[in-house]
Design an enzyme around this catalytic site. Structure first.
Site, PDB file in Angstrom:
ATOM      1  N   ASN A  60     -10.080   0.011  -0.371  1.00  0.00           N
ATOM      2  CA  ASN A  60      -8.617   0.071  -0.330  1.00  0.00           C
ATOM      3  C   ASN A  60      -8.058  -0.536  -1.614  1.00  0.00           C
ATOM      4  O   ASN A  60      -8.149  -1.748  -1.818  1.00  0.00           O
ATOM      5  CB  ASN A  60      -8.124  -0.692   0.905  1.00  0.00           C
ATOM      6  CG  ASN A  60      -6.614  -0.632   1.066  1.00  0.00           C
ATOM      7  OD1 ASN A  60      -5.896  -0.271   0.136  1.00  0.00           O
ATOM      8  ND2 ASN A  60      -6.138  -1.006   2.234  1.00  0.00           N
TER       9      ASN A  60
ATOM     10  N   HIS B  91      -3.305   7.498   1.673  1.00  0.00           N
ATOM     11  CA  HIS B  91      -3.709   6.155   1.248  1.00  0.00           C
ATOM     12  C   HIS B  91      -5.111   5.915   1.802  1.00  0.00           C
ATOM     13  O   HIS B  91      -5.384   6.212   2.967  1.00  0.00           O
ATOM     14  CB  HIS B  91      -2.727   5.122   1.795  1.00  0.00           C
ATOM     15  CG  HIS B  91      -3.185   3.715   1.613  1.00  0.00           C
ATOM     16  ND1 HIS B  91      -3.655   3.245   0.413  1.00  0.00           N
ATOM     17  CD2 HIS B  91      -3.253   2.670   2.479  1.00  0.00           C
ATOM     18  CE1 HIS B  91      -3.991   1.975   0.548  1.00  0.00           C
ATOM     19  NE2 HIS B  91      -3.769   1.601   1.792  1.00  0.00           N
TER      20      HIS B  91
ATOM     21  N   CYS C 235       0.814  -1.228   0.000  1.00  0.00           N
ATOM     22  CA  CYS C 235       0.000   0.000   0.000  1.00  0.00           C
ATOM     23  C   CYS C 235       0.842   1.270   0.000  1.00  0.00           C
ATOM     24  O   CYS C 235       0.345   2.338  -0.347  1.00  0.00           O
ATOM     25  CB  CYS C 235      -0.957  -0.004   1.177  1.00  0.00           C
ATOM     26  SG  CYS C 235      -2.105  -1.376   1.087  1.00  0.00           S
TER      27      CYS C 235
HETATM   28  N1  ACO Z   1     -18.563  -7.661   9.436  1.00  0.00           N
HETATM   29  C1  ACO Z   1     -18.967  -7.802  10.702  1.00  0.00           C
HETATM   30  N2  ACO Z   1     -18.118  -7.996  11.721  1.00  0.00           N
HETATM   31  C2  ACO Z   1     -16.806  -8.053  11.438  1.00  0.00           C
HETATM   32  C3  ACO Z   1     -16.329  -7.907  10.115  1.00  0.00           C
HETATM   33  C4  ACO Z   1     -17.263  -7.701   9.085  1.00  0.00           C
HETATM   34  N3  ACO Z   1     -16.904  -7.548   7.805  1.00  0.00           N
HETATM   35  N4  ACO Z   1     -14.983  -7.990  10.148  1.00  0.00           N
HETATM   36  C5  ACO Z   1     -14.622  -8.183  11.417  1.00  0.00           C
HETATM   37  N5  ACO Z   1     -15.720  -8.219  12.195  1.00  0.00           N
HETATM   38  C6  ACO Z   1     -15.806  -8.424  13.644  1.00  0.00           C
HETATM   39  C7  ACO Z   1     -14.605  -9.129  14.209  1.00  0.00           C
HETATM   40  O1  ACO Z   1     -14.739 -10.523  14.046  1.00  0.00           O
HETATM   41  C8  ACO Z   1     -14.646  -8.713  15.641  1.00  0.00           C
HETATM   42  O2  ACO Z   1     -15.592  -9.510  16.317  1.00  0.00           O
HETATM   43  P1  ACO Z   1     -15.300 -10.039  17.824  1.00  0.00           P
HETATM   44  O3  ACO Z   1     -15.197  -8.774  18.637  1.00  0.00           O
HETATM   45  O4  ACO Z   1     -16.498 -10.856  18.095  1.00  0.00           O
HETATM   46  O5  ACO Z   1     -14.030 -10.789  17.742  1.00  0.00           O
HETATM   47  C9  ACO Z   1     -15.203  -7.300  15.599  1.00  0.00           C
HETATM   48  O6  ACO Z   1     -15.793  -7.155  14.291  1.00  0.00           O
HETATM   49  C10 ACO Z   1     -14.149  -6.221  15.796  1.00  0.00           C
HETATM   50  O7  ACO Z   1     -13.016  -6.538  14.998  1.00  0.00           O
HETATM   51  P2  ACO Z   1     -11.795  -5.595  14.912  1.00  0.00           P
HETATM   52  O8  ACO Z   1     -10.819  -6.152  13.919  1.00  0.00           O
HETATM   53  O9  ACO Z   1     -11.280  -5.290  16.284  1.00  0.00           O
HETATM   54  O10 ACO Z   1     -12.516  -4.303  14.324  1.00  0.00           O
HETATM   55  P3  ACO Z   1     -11.928  -2.888  14.053  1.00  0.00           P
HETATM   56  O11 ACO Z   1     -12.759  -1.871  14.663  1.00  0.00           O
HETATM   57  O12 ACO Z   1     -10.449  -2.845  14.313  1.00  0.00           O
HETATM   58  O13 ACO Z   1     -12.134  -2.738  12.475  1.00  0.00           O
HETATM   59  C11 ACO Z   1     -10.853  -2.981  10.466  1.00  0.00           C
HETATM   60  C12 ACO Z   1     -11.596  -3.674  11.595  1.00  0.00           C
HETATM   61  C13 ACO Z   1     -11.861  -2.224   9.609  1.00  0.00           C
HETATM   62  C14 ACO Z   1     -10.133  -4.029   9.635  1.00  0.00           C
HETATM   63  C15 ACO Z   1      -9.852  -1.998  11.058  1.00  0.00           C
HETATM   64  O14 ACO Z   1      -9.086  -2.633  12.072  1.00  0.00           O
HETATM   65  C16 ACO Z   1      -8.908  -1.451  10.049  1.00  0.00           C
HETATM   66  O15 ACO Z   1      -9.278  -0.742   9.145  1.00  0.00           O
HETATM   67  N6  ACO Z   1      -7.604  -1.733  10.228  1.00  0.00           N
HETATM   68  C17 ACO Z   1      -6.602  -1.236   9.376  1.00  0.00           C
HETATM   69  C18 ACO Z   1      -6.585  -2.073   8.192  1.00  0.00           C
HETATM   70  C19 ACO Z   1      -5.900  -1.342   7.122  1.00  0.00           C
HETATM   71  O16 ACO Z   1      -6.005  -0.143   7.018  1.00  0.00           O
HETATM   72  N7  ACO Z   1      -5.228  -2.087   6.347  1.00  0.00           N
HETATM   73  C20 ACO Z   1      -4.686  -1.577   5.252  1.00  0.00           C
HETATM   74  C21 ACO Z   1      -3.418  -0.793   5.510  1.00  0.00           C
HETATM   75  S1  ACO Z   1      -2.250  -1.531   4.683  1.00  0.00           S
HETATM   76  C22 ACO Z   1      -2.953  -1.813   3.230  1.00  0.00           C
HETATM   77  O17 ACO Z   1      -3.634  -0.938   2.732  1.00  0.00           O
HETATM   78  C23 ACO Z   1      -2.711  -3.180   2.622  1.00  0.00           C
END
Ligand code: ACO
EC number: 2.3.1.180
Length: 323
Positions: free
Chosen positions: A280, A250, A114
């Protein structure tokens, strides 16, 4: 006097197929509401079955060349950022070179996931200021839909396909922060964080693999490292957050984008946001946002623009440029 790499043109291409969040409700335990509120994403584009990264890249390149009023034979080099090239080799960049009808110069891919477009811009800038090239086409293009695990709701709803491109050209300049063009670059990586975000396959393991991510861990690193690299790059240019007209981040998650802007003391009306429409798109997200931002009338000649990105590696960085 100093030489600068100045933006002459910008363009993008998005595949025709638009997939709204609701489409995932049929196959996964997820909702439009969850995706929207946790990531800011509303829809994304997916490439057609027979459409590859070099196809998307070529379309974006043609748009950027048209915007610059240039033809491919005027280019000295193509630098293409991607983690999803068509083939193991040759590079997607040389495929684009052939498709554009460019038979001189040289073309190569850069892989920093990314952060790829920031790394590609840095490379193109180095080629230009060192006199190795006068005009460079810099492309970010991806088909991340090809490396999704469609049973993993925590990743497959977040990514999309697309491409964006910039044409950079050498220009004599005064060597001050008021110059147009790329003013500074800050690049970083730390391979100890490999397990936070990776694809569990590749040529040497004889599999294609799927993207694996510890999203909340990546999130934690992202806000801190992005604000830091943007401020470091601004400092290198002799500038500060107060001088910024546009942050073009990004586009991974609206909450990361908001958190980074807040840490830098900048309001959201100075941030170009496209994550709702593209998801993304990895290395394509910044040039897509630059192109859309210009088309919307947000980014204008003379504006101070900061791009910043983080991704697998971890690899992260920022580029400060005056449009
Ligand atoms: N639908 C419903 N629930 C979901 C989903 C979904 N699609 N995905 C995950 N969950 C659940 C999880 O299982 C978890 O449940 P649990 O509490 O029962 O275990 C709950 O939601 C919370 O999960 P988290 O991962 O803690 O949620 P968070 O608020 O952190 O959001 C996300 C997740 C959107 C992935 C966030 O962490 C994020 O954006 N992280 C950065 C990712 C990123 O930016 N990556 C790219 C950068 S590098 C690149 O671009 C390759």
């Amino acid at each position: 006097m100093a030489g600068r790499a100045v933006v002459r043109g910008v363009g993008h291409y998005l595949p025709e197929q638009i997939v709204p969040n609701a489409a995932f409700e049929k196959t996964l335990d997820t909702t439009d509401e969850w995706i929207r509120t946790r990531s800011g994403i509303e829809r994304r584009h997916f490439a057609a079955k027979d459409e590859t990264t070099s196809d998307l890249a070529t379309r974006a390149a043609e748009a950027a060349l048209a915007d610059a009023g240039m033809t491919a034979d005027q280019l000295d080099a193509i630098v293409l950022a991607t983690s999803t090239a068509d083939l193991t080799f040759p590079s997607a960049a040389t495929m684009v070179q052939a498709r554009l009808g460019m038979t001189n110069g040289y073309a190569f891919d850069v892989q920093a996931v990314c952060a790829g477009f920031v790394y590609a811009l840095s490379n193109a800038n180095a080629l230009i200021v060192s006199g190795q090239a006068k005009r460079v086409l810099v492309i970010g293009a991806e088909t991340f839909s090809r490396i999704m695990d469609w049973t993993d709701r925590s990743t497959c709803v977040l990514f999309g396909d697309g491409a964006g491109a910039l044409v950079l050209e050498y220009e004599e300049a005064a060597g001050t922060p008021q110059d147009r063009g790329i003013l500074s670059v800050d690049l970083n990586s730390d391979g100890r964080y490999k397990d936070l975000l990776y694809v569990d396959g590749g040529v040497s393991t004889q599999t294609t693999g799927h993207l694996r991510m510890q999203g909340n861990q990546v999130f934690r690193h992202a806000v801190e490292k992005l604000a830091q690299t943007a401020e470091t790059a601004l400092g290198k240019a002799g500038l500060s957050s107060a001088d910024v007209d546009w942050i073009v981040p990004h586009q991974a998650n609206i909450r990361i984008i908001q958190g980074t802007a807040k840490k830098m003391g900048l309001p959201m009306d100075k941030v170009v946001v496209t994550v709702q429409d593209h998801g993304n798109t990895s290395a394509a997200s910044i040039p897509l946002a630059l192109s859309v931002g210009k088309a919307r009338g947000q980014i204008k000649t003379g504006d101070l623009v900061v791009t910043e990105a983080i991704g697998g590696g971890l690899a992260w960085g920022a580029v400060v440029l005056r449009w």
